[in-house]
Design a protein around this motif. Structure first.
Motif, PDB file in Angstrom:
ATOM      1  N   MET A 151     -19.096 -22.378  -0.476  1.00 58.97           N
ATOM      2  CA  MET A 151     -19.873 -23.455  -1.073  1.00 58.97           C
ATOM      3  C   MET A 151     -19.180 -23.950  -2.343  1.00 58.97           C
ATOM      4  SD  MET A 151     -23.877 -22.388  -0.595  1.00 58.97           S
ATOM      5  CE  MET A 151     -23.747 -20.976  -1.676  1.00 58.97           C
ATOM      6  N   ILE A 152     -19.580 -25.131  -2.769  1.00 56.34           N
ATOM      7  CA  ILE A 152     -18.984 -25.774  -3.925  1.00 56.34           C
ATOM      8  C   ILE A 152     -20.078 -26.030  -4.948  1.00 56.34           C
ATOM      9  CG2 ILE A 152     -17.820 -27.879  -4.726  1.00 56.34           C
ATOM     10  CD1 ILE A 152     -17.055 -27.863  -1.470  1.00 56.34           C
ATOM     11  N   CYS A 153     -19.768 -25.781  -6.224  1.00 57.04           N
ATOM     12  CA  CYS A 153     -20.729 -26.107  -7.270  1.00 57.04           C
ATOM     13  C   CYS A 153     -20.106 -27.085  -8.256  1.00 57.04           C
ATOM     14  CB  CYS A 153     -21.240 -24.865  -7.984  1.00 57.04           C
ATOM     15  SG  CYS A 153     -19.998 -23.931  -8.894  1.00 57.04           S
ATOM     16  N   PHE A 154     -20.912 -28.033  -8.674  1.00 57.93           N
ATOM     17  CA  PHE A 154     -20.497 -29.027  -9.656  1.00 57.93           C
ATOM     18  C   PHE A 154     -21.026 -28.607 -11.020  1.00 57.93           C
ATOM     19  CE2 PHE A 154     -20.897 -31.275  -5.595  1.00 57.93           C
ATOM     20  CZ  PHE A 154     -19.645 -31.873  -5.493  1.00 57.93           C
ATOM     21  N   VAL A 155     -20.129 -28.568 -12.010  1.00 57.02           N
ATOM     22  CA  VAL A 155     -20.494 -28.092 -13.336  1.00 57.02           C
ATOM     23  C   VAL A 155     -19.894 -28.997 -14.410  1.00 57.02           C
ATOM     24  CG1 VAL A 155     -20.623 -25.684 -12.541  1.00 57.02           C
ATOM     25  CG2 VAL A 155     -18.487 -26.558 -13.529  1.00 57.02           C
ATOM     26  N   ASP A 156     -20.469 -28.948 -15.593  1.00 53.22           N
ATOM     27  CA  ASP A 156     -19.924 -29.628 -16.763  1.00 53.22           C
ATOM     28  C   ASP A 156     -18.554 -29.038 -17.093  1.00 53.22           C
ATOM     29  OD1 ASP A 156     -19.402 -30.167 -19.648  1.00 53.22           O
ATOM     30  OD2 ASP A 156     -21.461 -30.935 -19.682  1.00 53.22           O
ATOM     31  N   TYR A 157     -17.614 -29.894 -17.469  1.00 48.70           N
ATOM     32  CA  TYR A 157     -16.249 -29.424 -17.775  1.00 48.70           C
ATOM     33  C   TYR A 157     -16.203 -28.449 -18.937  1.00 48.70           C
ATOM     34  CZ  TYR A 157     -16.077 -32.618 -21.819  1.00 48.70           C
ATOM     35  OH  TYR A 157     -16.323 -33.252 -23.018  1.00 48.70           O
ATOM     36  N   ARG A 158     -17.288 -28.329 -19.703  1.00 48.82           N
ATOM     37  CA  ARG A 158     -17.298 -27.482 -20.895  1.00 48.82           C
ATOM     38  C   ARG A 158     -17.837 -26.071 -20.658  1.00 48.82           C
ATOM     39  NH1 ARG A 158     -20.088 -32.317 -24.247  1.00 48.82           N
ATOM     40  NH2 ARG A 158     -21.126 -32.456 -22.212  1.00 48.82           N
ATOM     41  N   ILE A 159     -18.141 -25.701 -19.424  1.00 47.06           N
ATOM     42  CA  ILE A 159     -18.651 -24.346 -19.218  1.00 47.06           C
ATOM     43  C   ILE A 159     -17.578 -23.319 -19.575  1.00 47.06           C
ATOM     44  CG2 ILE A 159     -20.214 -25.149 -17.405  1.00 47.06           C
ATOM     45  CD1 ILE A 159     -18.554 -23.481 -15.420  1.00 47.06           C
ATOM     46  N   THR A 160     -18.022 -22.130 -19.930  1.00 43.46           N
ATOM     47  CA  THR A 160     -17.122 -21.090 -20.417  1.00 43.46           C
ATOM     48  C   THR A 160     -16.433 -20.358 -19.261  1.00 43.46           C
ATOM     49  OG1 THR A 160     -18.839 -19.381 -20.406  1.00 43.46           O
ATOM     50  CG2 THR A 160     -18.643 -20.753 -22.398  1.00 43.46           C
ATOM     51  N   GLU A 161     -15.394 -19.615 -19.618  1.00 47.94           N
ATOM     52  CA  GLU A 161     -14.681 -18.826 -18.619  1.00 47.94           C
ATOM     53  C   GLU A 161     -15.583 -17.749 -18.020  1.00 47.94           C
ATOM     54  OE1 GLU A 161     -11.694 -19.424 -17.271  1.00 47.94           O
ATOM     55  OE2 GLU A 161     -11.746 -21.248 -18.488  1.00 47.94           O
ATOM     56  N   LEU A 162     -16.468 -17.188 -18.819  1.00 50.75           N
ATOM     57  CA  LEU A 162     -17.404 -16.186 -18.295  1.00 50.75           C
ATOM     58  C   LEU A 162     -18.323 -16.800 -17.250  1.00 50.75           C
ATOM     59  CD1 LEU A 162     -18.780 -13.422 -18.263  1.00 50.75           C
ATOM     60  CD2 LEU A 162     -20.170 -14.169 -20.220  1.00 50.75           C
ATOM     61  N   GLU A 163     -18.835 -17.978 -17.535  1.00 53.64           N
ATOM     62  CA  GLU A 163     -19.707 -18.651 -16.575  1.00 53.64           C
ATOM     63  C   GLU A 163     -18.957 -18.939 -15.276  1.00 53.64           C
ATOM     64  OE1 GLU A 163     -22.726 -21.301 -19.223  1.00 53.64           O
ATOM     65  OE2 GLU A 163     -20.594 -21.612 -19.601  1.00 53.64           O
ATOM     66  N   LYS A 164     -17.715 -19.376 -15.400  1.00 52.32           N
ATOM     67  CA  LYS A 164     -16.895 -19.628 -14.211  1.00 52.32           C
ATOM     68  C   LYS A 164     -16.682 -18.344 -13.417  1.00 52.32           C
ATOM     69  CE  LYS A 164     -14.152 -23.386 -16.246  1.00 52.32           C
ATOM     70  NZ  LYS A 164     -12.787 -23.783 -16.644  1.00 52.32           N
ATOM     71  N   LYS A 165     -16.414 -17.258 -14.119  1.00 55.49           N
ATOM     72  CA  LYS A 165     -16.151 -15.980 -13.456  1.00 55.49           C
ATOM     73  C   LYS A 165     -17.350 -15.532 -12.621  1.00 55.49           C
ATOM     74  CE  LYS A 165     -14.808 -11.179 -14.420  1.00 55.49           C
ATOM     75  NZ  LYS A 165     -14.450 -10.205 -15.486  1.00 55.49           N
ATOM     76  N   ILE A 166     -18.542 -15.666 -13.190  1.00 57.23           N
ATOM     77  CA  ILE A 166     -19.747 -15.247 -12.467  1.00 57.23           C
ATOM     78  C   ILE A 166     -19.995 -16.159 -11.263  1.00 57.23           C
ATOM     79  CG2 ILE A 166     -22.238 -14.910 -12.635  1.00 57.23           C
ATOM     80  CD1 ILE A 166     -21.813 -14.165 -15.579  1.00 57.23           C
ATOM     81  N   LEU A 167     -19.797 -17.447 -11.446  1.00 54.68           N
ATOM     82  CA  LEU A 167     -19.986 -18.380 -10.328  1.00 54.68           C
ATOM     83  C   LEU A 167     -19.000 -18.082  -9.201  1.00 54.68           C
ATOM     84  CD1 LEU A 167     -20.590 -21.702 -12.289  1.00 54.68           C
ATOM     85  CD2 LEU A 167     -22.261 -20.473 -10.899  1.00 54.68           C
ATOM     86  N   LYS A 168     -17.768 -17.796  -9.556  1.00 55.18           N
ATOM     87  CA  LYS A 168     -16.769 -17.471  -8.540  1.00 55.18           C
ATOM     88  C   LYS A 168     -17.121 -16.181  -7.814  1.00 55.18           C
ATOM     89  CE  LYS A 168     -12.909 -19.900 -10.741  1.00 55.18           C
ATOM     90  NZ  LYS A 168     -11.642 -19.765 -11.504  1.00 55.18           N
ATOM     91  N   SER A 169     -17.756 -15.252  -8.527  1.00 56.53           N
ATOM     92  CA  SER A 169     -18.167 -13.984  -7.894  1.00 56.53           C
ATOM     93  C   SER A 169     -19.253 -14.201  -6.851  1.00 56.53           C
ATOM     94  CB  SER A 169     -18.656 -12.987  -8.958  1.00 56.53           C
ATOM     95  OG  SER A 169     -19.945 -13.336  -9.443  1.00 56.53           O
ATOM     96  N   LEU A 170     -19.897 -15.365  -6.904  1.00 52.49           N
ATOM     97  CA  LEU A 170     -20.924 -15.723  -5.919  1.00 52.49           C
ATOM     98  C   LEU A 170     -20.335 -16.520  -4.756  1.00 52.49           C
ATOM     99  CD1 LEU A 170     -23.696 -16.835  -8.457  1.00 52.49           C
ATOM    100  CD2 LEU A 170     -23.558 -14.654  -7.244  1.00 52.49           C
ATOM    101  N   ASP A 171     -19.005 -16.489  -4.649  1.00 55.12           N
ATOM    102  CA  ASP A 171     -18.272 -17.194  -3.590  1.00 55.12           C
ATOM    103  C   ASP A 171     -18.431 -18.710  -3.683  1.00 55.12           C
ATOM    104  OD1 ASP A 171     -17.213 -14.870  -2.421  1.00 55.12           O
ATOM    105  OD2 ASP A 171     -19.058 -14.544  -1.284  1.00 55.12           O
TER     106      ASP A 171
END
Length: 233
Positions: free
Chosen positions: A1-21
């Protein structure tokens, strides 16, 4: 799946989202918007249909972003209007799109968006930042702090948790909107930009989520941040 996010989200937020595939697509900065919302997902994009992977984007979004949509085989149409700094010229895509209902200040809905939704039950509300103001928990249940939206929808078969405004961070403004603090990853999981444990009405939100079998996941251990929704396709 694909998620759309604000360009300013943090690396931690990205890491957790990626862990959700989830594959992450960052909404780029729009120089026509003021800083607080210049990367907000629900200002620049909306999901038209998940099954066919179709979205609408504002017409002036970067070529690079369009190429990313092509790479992920996401179909898109462009808005008729161009985003501008001031209300109401920044709200034309900020609608609540549901399976059978379309909710927005219909006076300002982009005509290309409207043409895709005109067969649904159209519900007009005064609040132009409609999606910003609504956090969907299911197709028939959502959370809002906007009394006008609540009054307009309460007789349409929706289950609505109405909360007071405030206690949500949006840099540069007094507070943000509840609809911008996250979004459903799937029907049983909702991601939040921040923690409900640090939100004054967090217990009410948790109870409402539990009612619909939805578990929260926190992308950071901070107060809730309005990042203009997290939309998943």
């Amino acid at each position: 799946m694909i998620c759309f996010v604000d360009y300013r989200i943090t690396e931690l937020e990205k890491k957790i989202l990626k862990s959700l595939d989830l594959s992450i697509l960052e909404i780029p900065k729009c120089n026509n918007l003021y800083k607080a919302i210049d990367g907000h997902v629900d200002i620049q994009l909306n999901i038209l249909d998940k099954k066919s992977k179709k979205v609408i984007i504002h017409k002036d979004i970067s070529k690079d972003f369009k190429e990313k949509l092509d790479f992920f085989n996401i179909n898109y149409i462009e808005s008729s209007s161009s985003l501008k700094n001031a209300y109401p010229d920044n709200i034309f895509l900020n609608a609540l799109i549901l399976e059978d209902h379309f909710v927005h200040n219909l006076k300002y809905t982009d005509k290309n968006l409207f043409s895709t939704q005109s067969s649904k039950n159209l519900i007009n509300v005064k609040q132009g930042y409609t999606k910003c103001s609504c956090l969907p928990v299911s197709d028939k249940a959502f959370i809002t702090s906007d009394i006008g939206i609540y009054n307009a929808l309460k007789n349409h078969g929706f289950d609505i948790l109405l909360l007071p405004p405030g206690d949500i961070i949006l840099e540069g403004l007094d507070y943000g909107f509840i609809g911008g603090v996250g979004g459903l990853i799937n029907k049983n999981l909702m991601a939040f930009y921040g923690s409900l444990d640090l939100y004054i009405y967090g217990d009410k939100v948790k109870s409402f989520l539990k009612k619909y079998g939805v578990s929260p996941i926190y992308l950071m251990n901070e107060k809730l941040h309005d990042r203009g929704s997290l939309l998943v396709l």
